[in-house]
Write a protein that holds these residues in place. Structure first.
Motif, PDB file in Angstrom:
ATOM      1  N   LYS A 130      16.584  34.549  52.308  1.00  0.00           N
ATOM      2  CA  LYS A 130      16.388  35.905  51.813  1.00  0.00           C
ATOM      3  C   LYS A 130      14.903  36.120  51.508  1.00  0.00           C
ATOM      4  O   LYS A 130      14.275  35.313  50.828  1.00  0.00           O
ATOM      5  CB  LYS A 130      17.225  36.157  50.564  1.00  0.00           C
ATOM      6  CG  LYS A 130      17.168  37.600  50.071  1.00  0.00           C
ATOM      7  CD  LYS A 130      17.956  37.790  48.788  1.00  0.00           C
ATOM      8  CE  LYS A 130      19.437  37.669  49.053  1.00  0.00           C
ATOM      9  NZ  LYS A 130      20.238  37.960  47.829  1.00  0.00           N
ATOM     10  N   HIS A 132      13.827  39.542  50.688  1.00  0.00           N
ATOM     11  CA  HIS A 132      13.704  40.755  49.878  1.00  0.00           C
ATOM     12  C   HIS A 132      15.058  41.057  49.249  1.00  0.00           C
ATOM     13  O   HIS A 132      16.073  41.128  49.944  1.00  0.00           O
ATOM     14  CB  HIS A 132      13.248  41.935  50.755  1.00  0.00           C
ATOM     15  CG  HIS A 132      12.939  43.173  50.002  1.00  0.00           C
ATOM     16  ND1 HIS A 132      13.892  44.107  49.658  1.00  0.00           N
ATOM     17  CD2 HIS A 132      11.760  43.650  49.511  1.00  0.00           C
ATOM     18  CE1 HIS A 132      13.332  45.096  49.008  1.00  0.00           C
ATOM     19  NE2 HIS A 132      12.021  44.845  48.900  1.00  0.00           N
ATOM     20  N   GLU A 133      15.040  41.214  47.929  1.00  0.00           N
ATOM     21  CA  GLU A 133      16.274  41.542  47.225  1.00  0.00           C
ATOM     22  C   GLU A 133      16.663  42.999  47.465  1.00  0.00           C
ATOM     23  O   GLU A 133      15.809  43.854  47.713  1.00  0.00           O
ATOM     24  CB  GLU A 133      16.106  41.310  45.725  1.00  0.00           C
ATOM     25  CG  GLU A 133      15.924  39.856  45.324  1.00  0.00           C
ATOM     26  CD  GLU A 133      17.193  39.051  45.462  1.00  0.00           C
ATOM     27  OE1 GLU A 133      18.280  39.658  45.602  1.00  0.00           O
ATOM     28  OE2 GLU A 133      17.107  37.806  45.450  1.00  0.00           O
ATOM     29  N   ASN A 135      17.732  46.737  46.564  1.00  0.00           N
ATOM     30  CA  ASN A 135      17.435  47.670  45.476  1.00  0.00           C
ATOM     31  C   ASN A 135      18.029  49.024  45.821  1.00  0.00           C
ATOM     32  O   ASN A 135      18.740  49.168  46.825  1.00  0.00           O
ATOM     33  CB  ASN A 135      15.920  47.760  45.229  1.00  0.00           C
ATOM     34  CG  ASN A 135      15.140  48.094  46.493  1.00  0.00           C
ATOM     35  OD1 ASN A 135      15.549  48.975  47.248  1.00  0.00           O
ATOM     36  ND2 ASN A 135      14.028  47.409  46.711  1.00  0.00           N
ATOM     37  N   ALA A 140      19.027  44.108  51.039  1.00  0.00           N
ATOM     38  CA  ALA A 140      18.341  42.821  51.118  1.00  0.00           C
ATOM     39  C   ALA A 140      17.894  42.553  52.553  1.00  0.00           C
ATOM     40  O   ALA A 140      18.513  42.996  53.514  1.00  0.00           O
ATOM     41  CB  ALA A 140      19.261  41.724  50.620  1.00  0.00           C
ATOM     42  N   ASP A 226      24.377  36.690  50.480  1.00  0.00           N
ATOM     43  CA  ASP A 226      23.607  37.205  49.348  1.00  0.00           C
ATOM     44  C   ASP A 226      23.056  36.110  48.459  1.00  0.00           C
ATOM     45  O   ASP A 226      22.051  36.311  47.756  1.00  0.00           O
ATOM     46  CB  ASP A 226      24.489  38.155  48.504  1.00  0.00           C
ATOM     47  CG  ASP A 226      24.725  39.482  49.195  1.00  0.00           C
ATOM     48  OD1 ASP A 226      23.960  39.802  50.131  1.00  0.00           O
ATOM     49  OD2 ASP A 226      25.689  40.181  48.829  1.00  0.00           O
TER      50      ASP A 226
END
Length: 228
Positions: A130, A132-133, A135, A140, A226
């Motif tokens: 991963k 980028h988380e 938002n 993601a 995730d």
């Protein structure tokens, strides 16, 4: 003195007539039973009561139509297998498919190959990371890389069923798999998908792999991307 009398003789014509009337011509009873010939010279024959006429042989069963694939080029065999339809009845379903159990061969009765066809199958690891988380603006984002697990040739058909030892390896945390069925040259890593859509589930999904001999390709995601 008595003198012997000469025997009395019948006229020859009278003897012949008597023999003709009494039937003593030498044939006896057998001669009387002989049927009279027909004008064509054949004797009429009546079969015994209850005798059955010989049963007619059943017509030979026509062989199912099949296709000789032994002399096909890679291009010809690729086109043939892509157009080979399945017995499932679903529209455009293929007779040679790739799913979570591996290669499955279930073509319809017509235009199926007369002999087994050799198909190559390659499995690749898909390692996720991963970057980028998620938002409120976007989801993601991940980076992924490929590594060859192995490639082998497998005979498919002519009998229906799953081809043994072709199931993809099980996915694990942050690691999924891609499986590609193909003919001809081996698939380079650069031909694997560059826009892979990661999903939260382990059901195989079809993906596009670039290559002239590619028949089918599937992706199996890790169970929880995730958490990667």
């Amino acid at each position: 003195m008595h003198r012997a009398r000469a025997p009395f003789a019948l006229p020859a014509t009278l003897v012949a007539a008597l023999l003709a009337v009494s039937g003593c011509s030498g044939g006896g009873e057998n001669a009387a039973r002989t049927p009279s010939p027909t004008p064509s010279g054949l004797v009429h024959y009546t079969p015994a009561t209850g005798s059955a006429a010989p049963a007619a042989s059943p017509p030979p069963t026509a062989p199912k139509e099949c296709v000789q694939t032994a002399g096909m080029s890679v291009e010809q065999l690729t086109d043939y297998l892509k157009q080979l339809r399945s017995t499932s009845g679903n529209y455009q379903s293929k007779g040679l498919t790739l799913d979570s159990s591996g290669l499955n061969f279930t073509p319809e009765d017509i235009k199926r190959p007369c002999e087994a066809v050799t198909v190559k199958l390659a499995h690749y690891w898909v390692d996720l990371k991963k970057t980028h988380e998620a938002n409120v603006v976007s989801g993601a984002r991940y980076e992924y890389s490929y590594a060859l697990i192995g490639a082998a040739s497998h005979p498919a058909g002519p009998q229906d069923g799953r081809v043994p030892d072709t199931a993809p390896p099980g996915s694990s945390a942050c690691r999924g798999t891609i499986s590609v069925a193909y003919l001809g040259e081996d698939i380079p890593l650069r031909s694997l998908p560059y826009d892979l859509k990661l999903v939260d589930g382990t059901a195989p999904v079809p993906v596009t792999v670039v290559g002239d001999g590619v028949l089918s390709a599937i992706y199996v995601s890790p169970p929880h991307p995730d958490s990667c």
